[in-house]
Design a protein around this motif. Structure first.
Motif, PDB file in Angstrom:
ATOM      1  N   LYS A  31       0.811  -1.225   0.000  1.00  0.00           N
ATOM      2  CA  LYS A  31       0.000   0.000   0.000  1.00  0.00           C
ATOM      3  C   LYS A  31       0.841   1.270   0.000  1.00  0.00           C
ATOM      4  N   ILE A  32       2.134   1.144   0.191  1.00  0.00           N
ATOM      5  CA  ILE A  32       2.995   2.318   0.247  1.00  0.00           C
ATOM      6  C   ILE A  32       3.253   2.817  -1.169  1.00  0.00           C
ATOM      7  N   LYS A  33       3.001   4.081  -1.401  1.00  0.00           N
ATOM      8  CA  LYS A  33       3.225   4.696  -2.707  1.00  0.00           C
ATOM      9  C   LYS A  33       4.468   5.580  -2.633  1.00  0.00           C
ATOM     10  N   GLY A  34       5.235   5.601  -3.702  1.00  0.00           N
ATOM     11  CA  GLY A  34       6.411   6.460  -3.760  1.00  0.00           C
ATOM     12  C   GLY A  34       6.023   7.886  -4.089  1.00  0.00           C
ATOM     13  N   LEU A  35       6.995   8.767  -4.073  1.00  0.00           N
ATOM     14  CA  LEU A  35       6.762  10.168  -4.394  1.00  0.00           C
ATOM     15  C   LEU A  35       6.643  10.352  -5.901  1.00  0.00           C
ATOM     16  N   THR A  36       5.864  11.334  -6.286  1.00  0.00           N
ATOM     17  CA  THR A  36       5.798  11.696  -7.697  1.00  0.00           C
ATOM     18  C   THR A  36       7.047  12.502  -8.036  1.00  0.00           C
ATOM     19  N   SER A  37       7.283  12.714  -9.315  1.00  0.00           N
ATOM     20  CA  SER A  37       8.459  13.493  -9.739  1.00  0.00           C
ATOM     21  C   SER A  37       8.424  14.903  -9.162  1.00  0.00           C
ATOM     22  N   THR A  38       7.244  15.499  -9.118  1.00  0.00           N
ATOM     23  CA  THR A  38       7.106  16.851  -8.566  1.00  0.00           C
ATOM     24  C   THR A  38       7.424  16.850  -7.076  1.00  0.00           C
ATOM     25  N   GLN A  39       6.919  15.866  -6.356  1.00  0.00           N
ATOM     26  CA  GLN A  39       7.188  15.773  -4.917  1.00  0.00           C
ATOM     27  C   GLN A  39       8.680  15.546  -4.654  1.00  0.00           C
ATOM     28  N   VAL A  40       9.331  14.791  -5.517  1.00  0.00           N
ATOM     29  CA  VAL A  40      10.775  14.558  -5.371  1.00  0.00           C
ATOM     30  C   VAL A  40      11.523  15.866  -5.517  1.00  0.00           C
ATOM     31  N   LEU A  41      11.163  16.655  -6.529  1.00  0.00           N
ATOM     32  CA  LEU A  41      11.846  17.943  -6.739  1.00  0.00           C
ATOM     33  C   LEU A  41      11.636  18.887  -5.565  1.00  0.00           C
ATOM     34  N   VAL A  42      10.414  18.931  -5.034  1.00  0.00           N
ATOM     35  CA  VAL A  42      10.126  19.785  -3.885  1.00  0.00           C
ATOM     36  C   VAL A  42      10.917  19.309  -2.665  1.00  0.00           C
ATOM     37  N   SER A  43      10.941  17.997  -2.460  1.00  0.00           N
ATOM     38  CA  SER A  43      11.675  17.446  -1.326  1.00  0.00           C
ATOM     39  C   SER A  43      13.166  17.736  -1.429  1.00  0.00           C
ATOM     40  N   ARG A  44      13.708  17.637  -2.638  1.00  0.00           N
ATOM     41  CA  ARG A  44      15.145  17.931  -2.830  1.00  0.00           C
ATOM     42  C   ARG A  44      15.463  19.390  -2.547  1.00  0.00           C
ATOM     43  N   LYS A  45      14.539  20.292  -2.910  1.00  0.00           N
ATOM     44  CA  LYS A  45      14.767  21.709  -2.635  1.00  0.00           C
ATOM     45  C   LYS A  45      14.731  21.974  -1.130  1.00  0.00           C
ATOM     46  N   GLN A  46      13.815  21.304  -0.430  1.00  0.00           N
ATOM     47  CA  GLN A  46      13.670  21.535   1.009  1.00  0.00           C
ATOM     48  C   GLN A  46      14.776  20.853   1.821  1.00  0.00           C
ATOM     49  N   HIS A  47      15.126  19.610   1.448  1.00  0.00           N
ATOM     50  CA  HIS A  47      16.005  18.805   2.288  1.00  0.00           C
ATOM     51  C   HIS A  47      17.363  18.497   1.666  1.00  0.00           C
ATOM     52  N   GLY A  48      17.535  18.844   0.394  1.00  0.00           N
ATOM     53  CA  GLY A  48      18.793  18.527  -0.276  1.00  0.00           C
ATOM     54  C   GLY A  48      18.765  17.134  -0.893  1.00  0.00           C
ATOM     55  N   GLU A  49      19.833  16.809  -1.598  1.00  0.00           N
ATOM     56  CA  GLU A  49      19.953  15.514  -2.248  1.00  0.00           C
ATOM     57  C   GLU A  49      20.033  14.397  -1.213  1.00  0.00           C
ATOM     58  N   ASN A  50      19.569  13.239  -1.581  1.00  0.00           N
ATOM     59  CA  ASN A  50      19.626  12.063  -0.704  1.00  0.00           C
ATOM     60  C   ASN A  50      20.916  11.299  -1.029  1.00  0.00           C
ATOM     61  N   LEU A  51      22.031  11.834  -0.554  1.00  0.00           N
ATOM     62  CA  LEU A  51      23.337  11.264  -0.862  1.00  0.00           C
ATOM     63  C   LEU A  51      24.040  10.805   0.409  1.00  0.00           C
ATOM     64  N   LEU A  52      24.827   9.762   0.265  1.00  0.00           N
ATOM     65  CA  LEU A  52      25.646   9.283   1.375  1.00  0.00           C
ATOM     66  C   LEU A  52      27.016   9.925   1.300  1.00  0.00           C
ATOM     67  N   SER A  53      27.520  10.323   2.447  1.00  0.00           N
ATOM     68  CA  SER A  53      28.895  10.801   2.480  1.00  0.00           C
ATOM     69  C   SER A  53      29.718   9.740   3.199  1.00  0.00           C
ATOM     70  N   TYR A  54      30.861   9.431   2.663  1.00  0.00           N
ATOM     71  CA  TYR A  54      31.689   8.389   3.246  1.00  0.00           C
ATOM     72  C   TYR A  54      33.157   8.716   3.036  1.00  0.00           C
ATOM     73  N   LYS A  55      33.964   8.070   3.854  1.00  0.00           N
ATOM     74  CA  LYS A  55      35.402   8.233   3.727  1.00  0.00           C
ATOM     75  C   LYS A  55      35.892   7.459   2.517  1.00  0.00           C
ATOM     76  N   LYS A  56      36.964   7.944   1.961  1.00  0.00           N
ATOM     77  CA  LYS A  56      37.583   7.215   0.866  1.00  0.00           C
ATOM     78  C   LYS A  56      38.108   5.882   1.407  1.00  0.00           C
ATOM     79  N   GLU A  57      37.963   4.845   0.590  1.00  0.00           N
ATOM     80  CA  GLU A  57      38.419   3.536   1.027  1.00  0.00           C
ATOM     81  C   GLU A  57      39.929   3.520   1.218  1.00  0.00           C
ATOM     82  N   ASN A  58      40.350   2.810   2.228  1.00  0.00           N
ATOM     83  CA  ASN A  58      41.771   2.669   2.479  1.00  0.00           C
ATOM     84  C   ASN A  58      42.349   1.593   1.582  1.00  0.00           C
TER      85      ASN A  58
END
Length: 107
Positions: A7-34
């Motif tokens: 029953k869970i629905k994903g965001l529409t393209s418009t909702q994704v764009l609005v969410s990105r403007k409000q919260h930023g990109e959904n990216l992981l930050s990580y250390k460079k591998e040793n």
């Protein structure tokens, strides 16, 4: 209370764009591998490893080659296991990042 995933629905393209403007990109930050060498050197920077290396040197300097060689082999084996675990951890982290970076489309 269990959630019905069907029953869970994903965001529409418009909702994704609005969410990105409000919260930023959904990216992981990580250390460079040793690298292999950095991990190996890092193992011997640990206080316990330094202490064991000093104990090996004392055994060998005092002429007790049997204990010195045995301890050196034990330290080598433990270091190899630790190195293997660190490399496996990096590989698992890389795979999780790939899975998490997959984009889900709602519309």
């Amino acid at each position: 209370m269990p959630v019905d995933i069907a029953k869970i629905k994903g965001l529409t393209s418009t909702q994704v764009l609005v969410s990105r403007k409000q919260h930023g990109e959904n990216l992981l930050s990580y250390k460079k591998e040793n690298s292999f060498l950095k991990i190996f050197i890092g193992i011997f920077k640990e206080p316990m490893a330094i202490l064991l290396l000093v104990a090996i040197a004392i055994y060998l300097a005092s002429g007790d080659f049997t204990n010195g060689i045995f301890l050196a082999l034990a330290v080598f084996a433990i270091s190899a296991i630790s190195l293997y675990q660190d490399l496996e951890e990096q590989e698992c982290t890389r795979k999780v990042e790939i899975i998490l970076s997959a984009e889900l489309q709602g519309d």
